[in-house]
Design a protein around this motif. Structure first.
Motif, PDB file in Angstrom:
ATOM      1  N   SER A  96       0.832  -1.213   0.000  1.00  0.00           N
ATOM      2  CA  SER A  96       0.000   0.000   0.000  1.00  0.00           C
ATOM      3  C   SER A  96       0.861   1.256   0.000  1.00  0.00           C
ATOM      4  O   SER A  96       0.459   2.299   0.503  1.00  0.00           O
ATOM      5  CB  SER A  96      -0.950   0.016   1.211  1.00  0.00           C
ATOM      6  N   PHE A 141      -6.086   0.037   1.535  1.00  0.00           N
ATOM      7  CA  PHE A 141      -7.035   1.048   1.992  1.00  0.00           C
ATOM      8  C   PHE A 141      -8.427   0.740   1.440  1.00  0.00           C
ATOM      9  O   PHE A 141      -8.575   0.353   0.277  1.00  0.00           O
ATOM     10  CB  PHE A 141      -6.599   2.441   1.530  1.00  0.00           C
ATOM     11  N   TYR A 166      -6.536  -1.006   5.795  1.00  0.00           N
ATOM     12  CA  TYR A 166      -6.121   0.292   6.323  1.00  0.00           C
ATOM     13  C   TYR A 166      -7.289   1.262   6.182  1.00  0.00           C
ATOM     14  O   TYR A 166      -8.093   1.146   5.259  1.00  0.00           O
ATOM     15  CB  TYR A 166      -4.945   0.859   5.525  1.00  0.00           C
ATOM     16  N   GLU A 167      -7.370   2.215   7.091  1.00  0.00           N
ATOM     17  CA  GLU A 167      -8.367   3.272   6.953  1.00  0.00           C
ATOM     18  C   GLU A 167      -7.788   4.579   7.463  1.00  0.00           C
ATOM     19  O   GLU A 167      -7.048   4.605   8.459  1.00  0.00           O
ATOM     20  CB  GLU A 167      -9.647   2.923   7.721  1.00  0.00           C
ATOM     21  N   SER A 168      -8.095   5.654   6.759  1.00  0.00           N
ATOM     22  CA  SER A 168      -7.570   6.967   7.134  1.00  0.00           C
ATOM     23  C   SER A 168      -8.448   7.574   8.229  1.00  0.00           C
ATOM     24  O   SER A 168      -9.640   7.257   8.334  1.00  0.00           O
ATOM     25  CB  SER A 168      -7.537   7.888   5.918  1.00  0.00           C
ATOM     26  N   GLU A 222      -3.406   6.845  12.613  1.00  0.00           N
ATOM     27  CA  GLU A 222      -3.368   5.836  11.557  1.00  0.00           C
ATOM     28  C   GLU A 222      -4.026   4.564  12.086  1.00  0.00           C
ATOM     29  O   GLU A 222      -3.727   4.122  13.205  1.00  0.00           O
ATOM     30  CB  GLU A 222      -1.920   5.572  11.145  1.00  0.00           C
TER      31      GLU A 222
END
Length: 279
Positions: A96, A141, A166-168, A222
């Motif tokens: 990523s 993401f 993943y996530e912001s 994060e």
């Protein structure tokens, strides 16, 4: 030590994801010895180099907006005998993060590519989550568009193995809110700021996570989302087998995995699979 006559070498170097102490001796050796470093953000890499007293190193900017051109430049220099350390802002390049294009091009040109393993938020989260790790899917993401996000969440919740995403921070609340509408009873694990001072681990329903995040003021940072295997919520052999087949597994493999999950005979599940497939 790393450069010389003929074709150079590309080192894919993992760097800390938060705690600067999480770097290997070998990574430091490569960063010191290579001819130049290709990095996502030169400012971030300079901080790391300064911390370890590595001075005078040439830094070449390599990020998602200039990947194609920068990859060509890097490979030309490698063909000229120079060695390059490829790093991202944090963790392992290509996971990523930028890096795929230069690694692919280097391989195509016959240049040796050497991994220098180290930190990765994916493996760090898995190792400390308490979730099954024998089989897992990393999806990077999560999508931004709601329709695609819904499909991604549906897959993550129902697949028979652990799913890591993943996530912001600015999309986390929206994602958990949507998940709570679609699957209010789903269990989700969440890591915040792995290896950093404010590291935290939460586990519960989407609504429970949202409540705790808001109460503790933890919506910045994060995040790594982990979805437990769907088999923890599925009991019927037919349902287990159907989900495995829908995930793309071949019948033989699906029957074997369904047998492991349900404890039913593999032959019985293979026959059931044939019926499900209309054969």
């Amino acid at each position: 030590m790393y450069s010389g006559k003929g074709v150079g070498r590309l080192y894919v170097v993992a760097t800390p994801i938060g705690n600067l102490k999480d770097i290997t001796l070998r990574a430091l050796e490569v960063l010191k010895g290579c001819d130049f470093i290709a990095c996502e953000d030169t400012r971030q890499t300079r901080k790391l180099l300064k911390h370890y007293g590595i001075e005078g190193k040439e830094l070449l900017s390599y990020h998602e907006h200039n990947e194609e051109q920068a990859a060509k430049e890097i490979v030309e220099r490698l063909k000229g005998g120079e060695s390059c350390a490829l790093v991202s802002d944090a963790g392992t390049p290509c996971i990523s993060d930028p890096g795929y294009r230069v690694v692919k091009l280097a391989r195509e040109e016959g240049i040796e590519v050497t991994p220098v393993p180290g930190p990765s938020a994916v493996t760090a989260a898995l190792s400390a989550s308490g979730l099954p790790t024998d089989r897992f899917l990393f999806v990077g993401f999560l999508p931004r568009k709601e329709g695609q996000l819904k499909e991604a969440l549906k897959e993550a919740v129902e697949l028979p193995y652990t799913v890591v995403a993943y996530e912001s921070p600015h999309r986390l609340e929206k994602t958990l809110t949507l998940l709570s509408e679609l699957y209010p009873d789903a269990t989700v694990a969440l890591f915040k700021e792995i290896t950093k001072v404010n590291e935290a681990f939460l586990k519960g329903t989407p609504e429970e996570l949202l409540k705790e995040l808001r109460e503790r003021g933890m919506v910045k940072g994060e995040f790594v989302l982990l979805f437990p295997p769907g088999r923890e919520r599925v009991e019927e052999p037919e349902e287990v087998l159907r989900k495995l087949l829908e995930s793309g597994m071949k019948l033989k493999e699906a029957a074997k995995e369904a047998a492991r999950i349900t404890g039913r005979p593999k032959g019985e599940l293979y026959k059931l699979g044939l019926k499900l497939l209309g054969k």
